[in-house]
Motif scaffolding. Structure first.
Motif, PDB file in Angstrom:
ATOM      1  N   ALA A 152      33.850  36.513  53.738  1.00  0.00           N
ATOM      2  CA  ALA A 152      33.985  37.983  53.711  1.00  0.00           C
ATOM      3  C   ALA A 152      34.637  38.499  54.987  1.00  0.00           C
ATOM      4  O   ALA A 152      35.311  39.536  54.970  1.00  0.00           O
ATOM      5  N   TRP A 203      35.614  37.917  43.304  1.00  0.00           N
ATOM      6  CA  TRP A 203      35.572  38.864  44.417  1.00  0.00           C
ATOM      7  C   TRP A 203      36.838  39.698  44.363  1.00  0.00           C
ATOM      8  O   TRP A 203      37.921  39.166  44.094  1.00  0.00           O
ATOM      9  N   THR A 205      38.791  42.068  47.211  1.00  0.00           N
ATOM     10  CA  THR A 205      38.706  42.319  48.658  1.00  0.00           C
ATOM     11  C   THR A 205      39.706  43.402  49.073  1.00  0.00           C
ATOM     12  O   THR A 205      40.554  43.818  48.278  1.00  0.00           O
ATOM     13  N   LEU A 313      31.581  41.647  44.512  1.00  0.00           N
ATOM     14  CA  LEU A 313      31.416  40.447  43.674  1.00  0.00           C
ATOM     15  C   LEU A 313      30.903  40.899  42.312  1.00  0.00           C
ATOM     16  O   LEU A 313      29.938  41.665  42.228  1.00  0.00           O
TER      17      LEU A 313
END
Ligand SMILES: O=C(O)CCC(=O)C(=O)O
Length: 356
Positions: A152, A203, A205, A313
């Motif tokens: 992350a 995920w 991002t 997520l």
């Protein structure tokens, strides 16, 4: 010369109508052949899949409705032994109002429905399992690995996808695939015995400063099957800056997507294009705590909003009324560890035929 010039504007619509007529005829002929091939091989020929998408677009969804009614006659609903699970106890007709809301609005949100322990276990899985790094920006970056552990603090891409084969072995995923409350709503919505279909976890991002079309961050409709229901489960808290899932209320209904959008086929739409056709009150983005479950008919317009803050997520299950359509890579359950799935495999193995 003048006569020719006067005919020209007429020629455009005539040619367009002719093209539509040819494609209609081609689709109507190719589809039965494709269905036959699918029955023989369990794979859908590309031309038949394209015919299905075309017929959805030209009929504004009516074709899928008719096909789904015919399918429902062939595969009746299952008598479920339990209708309890992550959505609560849905016995004694308690699923009816939920299904009604799905029909009307196209979605229902269950805030925090998946218990914290299950969210923890799935997060743990995400932190220790390498995922497909999907930069989406088509840059040839040889230094970026194909698969990596998600970090992350330093994401390498806008999207990381977990392998369905890895997900299928997770006890919580197995339990969700056999969850009595989910199966109850799904089969009431589909009107037939459901088939476990696309399974994914990813995920999103803030790797890109702009939304990414390939990462599903622009509005679009799905058209992989005749009819299906998606189950999205947030595994992180999702606020406006974490890429909330967004949906246009009611856009899943027959005729709800305007012709001129459908005529463009399977395309990505900007927020402005969506705002031109739907009132702002119907363009929804779901901020919700982790564990929240969104049931949604993604035949309606939807997207994952662009992430500007911490990554999101999400786990996604899908149940469909057929596996005819997009051919996904095959994945198999290695070992059945969840007692719920063991019981369902015994009672109704056909639900899981693509994975078992
Ligand atoms: O990431 C999201 O919330 C959107 C997912 C999506 O568009 C899809 O599953 O078709």
């Amino acid at each position: 010369m003048l006569a020719k010039a006067m005919q020209l504007p007429v020629l455009g619509p005539v040619l367009a109508a002719l093209r539509v007529a040819v494609l209609n005829l081609r689709s109507v002929l190719v589809l039965p052949w494709g269905l036959l091939r699918y029955r023989q091989t369990q794979r859908t020929p590309e031309a038949a899949y394209q015919a299905m998408v075309w017929l959805f677009c030209v009929s504004r969804g009516k074709f899928n409705d008719v096909a789904s009614r015919l399918l429902a006659r062939r595969r009746p609903k299952l008598p479920l032994s339990s209708r309890c699970g992550v959505l609560g106890d849905l016995d004694a007709g308690r699923s009816a109002p939920l299904v009604e809301r799905l029909r009307e609005d196209g979605y229902v949100v269950f805030p925090g429905a998946l218990p914290a322990e299950a969210c923890d276990r799935l997060m743990n899985f995400a932190q220790r399992t390498p995922a497909l790094v999907r930069r989406m920006d088509h840059e040839a970056v040889s230094s970026v690995p194909r698969k990596a552990l998600f970090d992350a603090a330093e994401p390498l891409a806008v999207r990381y996808d977990y392998d369905p084969a890895d997900l299928l072995n997770h006890p919580d995923v197995q339990a969700l695939l056999a969850d009595g409350s989910l199966l109850e709503v799904v089969q009431e919505y589909l009107g037939c015995e459901p088939l476990a279909d696309v399974l994914s976890m990813w995920w999103h991002t803030n790797y890109h400063t702009q939304p990414d079309a390939e990462a599903a961050q622009f509005f679009h409709f799905d058209m992989d099957r005749f009819k299906w229901l998606k189950i999205f489960i947030y595994l992180t808290d999702v606020g406006p800056e974490n890429g909330p899932h967004a949906f246009v209320r009611g856009s899943h209904q027959t005729g709800a997507i305007p012709d001129h959008i459908l005529r463009r086929g399977y395309v990505r739409l900007t927020d402005e294009e969506v705002a031109e056709h739907y009132p702002a009150k119907d363009v929804l983005a779901f901020s919700a705590p982790r564990g929240s479950i969104i049931l949604e008919d993604t035949r309606g317009l939807h997207k994952g909003a662009h992430v500007t803050g911490a990554p999101r997520l999400i786990l996604q299950l899908q149940f469909s009324n057929t596996l005819f359509g997009t051919n996904y890579p095959r994945a198999r359950i290695g070992q059945v560890v969840a007692p719920e799935l063991l019981a369902m495999l015994d009672r109704a193995p056909s639900i899981y035929r693509q994975y078992a």
